[in-house]
Structure formats: C-alpha cells, structure tokens
Design a protein around this motif. Structure first.
Motif, PDB file in Angstrom:
ATOM      1  N   ALA A 104     -22.314  17.331 -49.846  1.00 49.47           N
ATOM      2  CA  ALA A 104     -22.470  16.336 -48.785  1.00 49.47           C
ATOM      3  C   ALA A 104     -21.547  16.612 -47.601  1.00 49.47           C
ATOM      4  O   ALA A 104     -21.741  16.053 -46.527  1.00 49.47           O
ATOM      5  N   HIS A 105     -20.549  17.465 -47.816  1.00 47.72           N
ATOM      6  CA  HIS A 105     -19.613  17.736 -46.722  1.00 47.72           C
ATOM      7  C   HIS A 105     -20.134  18.883 -45.851  1.00 47.72           C
ATOM      8  O   HIS A 105     -20.399  19.972 -46.351  1.00 47.72           O
ATOM      9  N   PRO A 106     -20.234  18.671 -44.552  1.00 40.75           N
ATOM     10  CA  PRO A 106     -20.866  19.680 -43.681  1.00 40.75           C
ATOM     11  C   PRO A 106     -20.073  20.962 -43.518  1.00 40.75           C
ATOM     12  O   PRO A 106     -20.639  21.993 -43.150  1.00 40.75           O
ATOM     13  N   ASN A 141     -16.494  26.856 -44.696  1.00 42.95           N
ATOM     14  CA  ASN A 141     -15.121  27.193 -45.064  1.00 42.95           C
ATOM     15  C   ASN A 141     -15.073  28.281 -46.125  1.00 42.95           C
ATOM     16  O   ASN A 141     -14.120  29.072 -46.171  1.00 42.95           O
ATOM     17  N   HIS A 142     -16.078  28.325 -46.978  1.00 43.24           N
ATOM     18  CA  HIS A 142     -16.190  29.468 -47.901  1.00 43.24           C
ATOM     19  C   HIS A 142     -16.411  30.743 -47.094  1.00 43.24           C
ATOM     20  O   HIS A 142     -15.810  31.788 -47.379  1.00 43.24           O
ATOM     21  N   TRP A 143     -17.284  30.662 -46.090  1.00 44.31           N
ATOM     22  CA  TRP A 143     -17.513  31.826 -45.227  1.00 44.31           C
ATOM     23  C   TRP A 143     -16.221  32.252 -44.550  1.00 44.31           C
ATOM     24  O   TRP A 143     -15.938  33.455 -44.437  1.00 44.31           O
ATOM     25  N   LEU A 144     -15.411  31.275 -44.117  1.00 40.57           N
ATOM     26  CA  LEU A 144     -14.165  31.592 -43.418  1.00 40.57           C
ATOM     27  C   LEU A 144     -13.198  32.342 -44.327  1.00 40.57           C
ATOM     28  O   LEU A 144     -12.538  33.295 -43.885  1.00 40.57           O
ATOM     29  N   LEU A 145     -13.105  31.922 -45.592  1.00 39.96           N
ATOM     30  CA  LEU A 145     -12.254  32.647 -46.541  1.00 39.96           C
ATOM     31  C   LEU A 145     -12.658  34.118 -46.609  1.00 39.96           C
ATOM     32  O   LEU A 145     -11.808  35.018 -46.519  1.00 39.96           O
ATOM     33  N   VAL A 146     -13.955  34.341 -46.787  1.00 37.57           N
ATOM     34  CA  VAL A 146     -14.459  35.708 -46.921  1.00 37.57           C
ATOM     35  C   VAL A 146     -14.246  36.484 -45.628  1.00 37.57           C
ATOM     36  O   VAL A 146     -13.834  37.649 -45.645  1.00 37.57           O
ATOM     37  N   TRP A 147     -14.516  35.844 -44.495  1.00 37.55           N
ATOM     38  CA  TRP A 147     -14.384  36.532 -43.204  1.00 37.55           C
ATOM     39  C   TRP A 147     -12.947  36.964 -42.949  1.00 37.55           C
ATOM     40  O   TRP A 147     -12.693  38.115 -42.564  1.00 37.55           O
ATOM     41  N   LEU A 207     -10.540  20.424 -51.935  1.00 42.81           N
ATOM     42  CA  LEU A 207     -11.296  21.601 -52.368  1.00 42.81           C
ATOM     43  C   LEU A 207     -12.801  21.328 -52.286  1.00 42.81           C
ATOM     44  O   LEU A 207     -13.578  22.206 -51.898  1.00 42.81           O
ATOM     45  N   GLY A 208     -13.198  20.116 -52.640  1.00 43.19           N
ATOM     46  CA  GLY A 208     -14.604  19.770 -52.596  1.00 43.19           C
ATOM     47  C   GLY A 208     -15.180  19.825 -51.189  1.00 43.19           C
ATOM     48  O   GLY A 208     -16.369  20.081 -51.002  1.00 43.19           O
ATOM     49  N   ALA A 209     -14.302  19.613 -50.199  1.00 39.22           N
ATOM     50  CA  ALA A 209     -14.737  19.699 -48.809  1.00 39.22           C
ATOM     51  C   ALA A 209     -14.584  21.112 -48.255  1.00 39.22           C
ATOM     52  O   ALA A 209     -14.901  21.356 -47.088  1.00 39.22           O
ATOM     53  N   GLY A 210     -14.089  22.017 -49.094  1.00 34.28           N
ATOM     54  CA  GLY A 210     -13.858  23.380 -48.633  1.00 34.28           C
ATOM     55  C   GLY A 210     -12.601  23.528 -47.814  1.00 34.28           C
ATOM     56  O   GLY A 210     -12.372  24.582 -47.218  1.00 34.28           O
TER      57      GLY A 210
END
Length: 213
Positions: free
Chosen positions: A35-37, A42-48, A144-147
């Motif tokens: 539900a969090h946009p 933020n997962h992408w940001l970690l990888v990037w 963490l749930g919100a990334g």
C-alpha cells in the motif's frame, strides 16, 4: 566477547522472528507494504546505489529518467543504506540480498540498543533485554514495510549515544574520536538521525554539567 556474541544472537533471533516470511522465502517474498507508494522504488534505490558504487559510477546524478534534467536519487531518497546493502547484493543479488540487508538492519538495532543500555548504567544481564526488544520494535518493522531502509536503521544512532555517554563519564581523545566517527556514520545513513544525535547529545551534555555542579 561471549556476551557480545549472545547479544548478536538474540538480536538476530528477534530479527528473524519479525522477518520470518521473508527469511523463509527470500527469492519470492520481499519486505514491502504494497500500500505504500515508495516501497518498490526504495528497493530500486538500494540496488541502484549498490551497482553504481560497485561499477565506479556516480551516485549523485541519474539521467535515465526526468530527461533531459535527470535526478539525484541518492540525495532525494536517502539512499545511503545502499552502502550497507552492497556486500549482500554482490553475494546474493536482489531480492535475496534485500532480505539479508533487512536482517542486518534489525540486528544492528538490537546490538546498538544493548550498547546504549550498558552505557546508560544497566547491568550486562539486564541490558540483554534491550537487544531483541529493539530488533523487534514496531517502528523498525513499519519503516522497512515502507521501504524506508535508512529510517529503519537506528542502530548507529544508538551506538553514537552509547559512545557519547561513555565520553561524558570519562573524557579522553579515543572516546571523542569514536563518538565523532559514529556521529558521522549515523549522519551518512540518515541525516535526521545525525541531527537527533546532536540534539540528544547536547541535552546529555547539559545534564552532565548540571550534575557536576
């Protein structure tokens, strides 16, 4: 040393309990409140950030979107936790690395809480309760749930406050240097926590001065 091993183990067990659905299936389940946009971004940001650092690229600018201006995702998205995520990414790759990274964050929170409890005067036995409690805090799980990995990672703030308390109780150059490094690391991962550390440190300093009068 055995005490710190026990602290780390208790913290890790608490983290595993909170993250069990991810730990049990790291290739198919990620830490994310759908539900969090901002969660997936933020997962992408970690990888990037991890891949930019690993390949020697810049983390200050990304021209792959918002063309032709680009964006500064590391600064805009508090992406410094990508540094902590990097070793796991190189070893496991996403999404398994994100599970290991989340476990690392919650475990560090527990160990940091133990260090703070000890510095605040708790016995080594009583302070053990702080480790799994902090690792399982609802606040950390919610972030963490919100990334928001940088916000979930409050362990370094706890380490700084612990070192600051020890510095106030027995000032010396080594303790001052350790406090300075920990404050810098805290600020790097999330500058708000650096600010909170300075404010809390100032209050503790004034309190110590009043107590010494």
């Amino acid at each position: 040393m055995r005490q710190w091993f026990l602290v780390g183990l208790l913290s890790l067990l608490g983290a595993v309990l909170v993250l069990w659905p991810v730990v049990s299936a790291p290739e198919t389940v990620i830490v994310c409140g759908w539900a969090h946009p901002d969660c997936l971004s933020n997962h992408w940001l970690l990888v990037w950030v991890a891949e930019q650092v690993a390949t020697g690229g810049s983390i200050l600018h990304n021209d792959r979107y918002y063309w032709p201006i680009g964006d500064a995702p590391w600064l805009a998205g508090n992406g410094s936790d990508g540094f902590l995520y990097l070793p796991w990414h190189l070893l496991l790759g996403w999404p398994r690395a994100s599970a290991a990274h989340s476990l690392t964050i919650l475990t560090l929170n527990g160990v940091g809480a133990y260090a703070l409890a000890r510095a605040a005067g708790a016995s080594s036995f009583a302070a053990l309760a702080a480790a799994p409690t902090a690792a399982m805090m609802v606040y950390g799980s919610h972030e963490l749930g919100a990334g928001r990995f940088s916000q979930a990672n409050f362990g370094f703030l706890a380490f700084f406050l612990a070192s600051w308390l020890r510095l106030l109780s027995g000032p010396n150059v080594v303790r001052a240097a350790i406090s300075a490094v920990l404050l810098a690391v805290t600020s790097l991962f999330y500058w708000y926590y650096g600010l909170f550390g300075v404010l809390a440190g100032a209050i503790l300093f004034v309190g110590q001065m009043i107590a010494d009068v």
